[in-house]
Scaffold this motif. Structure first.
Motif, short mmCIF file in Angstrom:
data_model
loop_
_atom_site.label_atom_id
_atom_site.label_comp_id
_atom_site.label_asym_id
_atom_site.label_seq_id
_atom_site.Cartn_x
_atom_site.Cartn_y
_atom_site.Cartn_z
N SER A 401 0.81 -1.22 0.00
CA SER A 401 0.00 0.00 0.00
C SER A 401 0.84 1.27 0.00
CB SER A 401 -0.93 0.01 1.22
OG SER A 401 -0.16 -0.01 2.43
N LEU A 402 2.16 1.15 0.28
CA LEU A 402 3.01 2.33 0.39
C LEU A 402 4.16 2.36 -0.60
CD1 LEU A 402 3.28 2.57 4.29
CD2 LEU A 402 1.79 3.90 2.79
N LYS A 403 4.52 1.22 -1.17
CA LYS A 403 5.69 1.15 -2.03
C LYS A 403 5.59 -0.09 -2.90
CE LYS A 403 9.72 1.90 -0.06
NZ LYS A 403 10.25 3.14 -0.68
N ALA A 404 6.27 -0.05 -4.05
CA ALA A 404 6.36 -1.23 -4.90
C ALA A 404 7.79 -1.36 -5.41
CB ALA A 404 5.38 -1.13 -6.07
N LEU A 405 8.16 -2.55 -5.84
CA LEU A 405 9.52 -2.79 -6.31
C LEU A 405 9.51 -3.72 -7.52
CD1 LEU A 405 10.38 -3.40 -2.72
CD2 LEU A 405 11.95 -1.94 -3.96
N ILE A 406 10.50 -3.53 -8.39
CA ILE A 406 10.76 -4.43 -9.50
C ILE A 406 12.17 -4.96 -9.31
CG2 ILE A 406 10.89 -4.68 -12.00
CD1 ILE A 406 9.13 -2.17 -12.24
N LEU A 407 12.33 -6.28 -9.27
CA LEU A 407 13.63 -6.90 -9.01
C LEU A 407 14.02 -7.77 -10.20
CD1 LEU A 407 12.82 -8.23 -5.41
CD2 LEU A 407 13.67 -5.96 -6.03
N ALA A 408 15.29 -7.69 -10.59
CA ALA A 408 15.77 -8.51 -11.70
C ALA A 408 17.23 -8.84 -11.49
CB ALA A 408 15.57 -7.79 -13.04
N GLU A 409 17.63 -10.02 -11.96
CA GLU A 409 19.03 -10.40 -11.94
C GLU A 409 19.49 -10.63 -13.38
OE1 GLU A 409 22.19 -13.60 -10.01
OE2 GLU A 409 20.04 -13.94 -9.79
#
Length: 448
Positions: A401-409
């Motif tokens: 509800s406060l933040k989002a992330l995109i993660l990749a290697e």
């Protein structure tokens, strides 16, 4: 030593020492973090109840690897047995093993919401209305997710899937196949988690008086993640050891207060790693040597986006600046090895409305020690899923509800995109669909 006599602290030491190895083994079988974590816990429960004696840490590790593997295999056999009756319903259609394996890869690369409804619809035989009740969403949403899931499968395939019955047969025969090895590994927040940090709680800043000192502002504990490595990697281990060192160093701030706001004269140690004593630089060098990592060098501020991409040795990450997408570059910091961070804002015409978000893009080169961490609030408040972007990159998306992330290697680097919402409007409105659209806007394929 008889492990039945282990004390809590002894089990904790083994757990901390061997967790990364056991987790990777479990993930290689289970293919998702939730089931992998369950198998990790089951493995260590077997350790606690066993009477195995270990002659060395190497022996200990070998025993845990075998036990974790067998635990996962047993669980997958149970899954497969439960699916035998379902598979038999589709024996009128046959699919080659080679095609079966390809479809398995396509299905497992789908976002969770599509994979879930496809499983419930084709495997379990639930109607769209029944699925809607179970998922607490409109039936139209389920139908749309089935449609989009089938479209994504068709887009990924090299052979035309002739009918829904064939698709069902392929899914039923392969979703939980034991022997297939995946060509990718996607990590989540749990693989980046470094621990807790105490920060000022400004969530109710409007209720504070106009004149307030820092000591009067309430504090809270938050989870922090590293942006410079994945659990089990040398980069992550270095970040963990550096954090542990800092947590126990100059705890009362006396040394920092003595130095004041002036420079300590420690060059890049001070500029990049915020060292302010020789003890800190010595520890930093010790960590880099221990994990065979290079220190970051040559920090430069780059105010031009094209220059950043060129100097970092990558292509155009932010594509599609046209009538439907608008990018604003806010500046970046680049290091000699290609590690960089950049700030920006992007606006795009989403499927339902105009979407706007600020973001921070962090790329850390493997083999370098980047100690940057990120406050993510509470890890348990995020929901995560794997997503295949239009550029062909499998990423992990995490939303709250406060933040989002995109993660990749990537082959040579780790990537974290910190999605901040519209900072100008002081709002965070990021649906899962919007987050997937945002991931599609980045071309991760141009980053080695």
């Amino acid at each position: 030593m008889d492990s039945s006599l282990y004390k809590d602290e002894e089990i904790a030491k083994i757990y901390n020492r061997q967790y990364n190895t056991v987790y990777r083994i479990c993930f290689s079988f289970m293919k998702n973090s939730e089931d992998a974590e369950d198998m990790v816990q089951e493995t260590f429960l077997k350790l606690i109840s066993s009477k195995k004696q270990f002659a060395s840490e190497k022996h200990e590790r070998a025993w845990l690897i075998v036990t974790a593997s067998n635990t996962c295999k047993d669980e997958l056999r149970r899954w497969k047995k439960r699916l035998e009756n379902i598979t038999s319903l589709f024996q009128q259609e046959t699919v080659s093993q080679k095609e079966d394996d390809r479809v398995l890869e396509w299905v497992m690369a789908l976002p969770v919401k599509y994979k879930q409804v496809i499983y419930m619809y084709y495997y379990e035989g639930y109607s769209t209305s029944e699925i809607a009740v179970m998922m607490n969403c409109p039936e139209s949403t389920v139908r749309n997710q089935l449609l989009r899931g089938r479209r994504l499968l068709k887009k990924s395939s090299v052979h035309h899937i002739k009918s829904g019955a064939v698709l069902a047969a392929v899914l039923a025969g392969s979703l939980f196949a034991v022997t297939t090895v995946y060509a990718f590994y996607v990590y989540g927040l749990g693989n980046l988690h470094l621990g807790k940090e105490t920060v000022l709680d400004i969530s109710k800043r409007d209720e504070l008086p106009e004149e307030v000192s820092e000591k009067d502002i309430p504090k809270k504990e938050v989870d922090i993640i590293t942006l410079g490595g994945i659990a089990g990697s040398p980069e992550y281990s270095a970040c963990r050891e550096w954090k542990d060192f800092l947590d126990g160093y100059d705890t009362d701030g006396a040394i920092a207060s003595e130095i004041g706001n002036g420079f300590a004269g420690l060059g890049e140690y001070e500029l990049i790693y915020h060292c302010y004593t020789q003890d800190m630089t010595d520890k930093l060098d010790e960590i880099c040597e221990k994990f065979e990592l290079s220190r970051l060098h040559g920090q430069s501020i780059v105010n031009d986006y094209a220059a950043l991409c060129g100097q970092a040795g990558i292509g155009d990450i932010c594509t599609g600046d046209d009538g439907t997408v608008k990018w604003d570059y806010g500046g970046g910091i680049l290091y000699d090895d290609g590690t960089f961070s950049m700030d920006g804002k992007v606006a795009w015409k989403g499927s339902s409305a105009l979407c706007v978000t600020d973001y921070q893009f962090e790329r850390t080169m493997k083999g370098s020690f980047n100690p940057v961490t990120l406050n993510v609030g509470a890890v348990e408040e995020y929901h995560e899923w794997d997503y295949s972007t239009e550029s062909g990159q499998i990423v992990r998306l995490a939303n709250s509800s406060l933040k989002a992330l995109i993660l990749a290697e990537k082959d040579n680097s780790f990537i974290v995109v910190n999605v901040l919402g519209d900072l100008h409007g002081d709002t965070f409105e990021m649906s899962d669909e919007m987050l997937e659209e945002l991931a599609d806007l980045f071309d991760f394929s141009v980053i080695p």
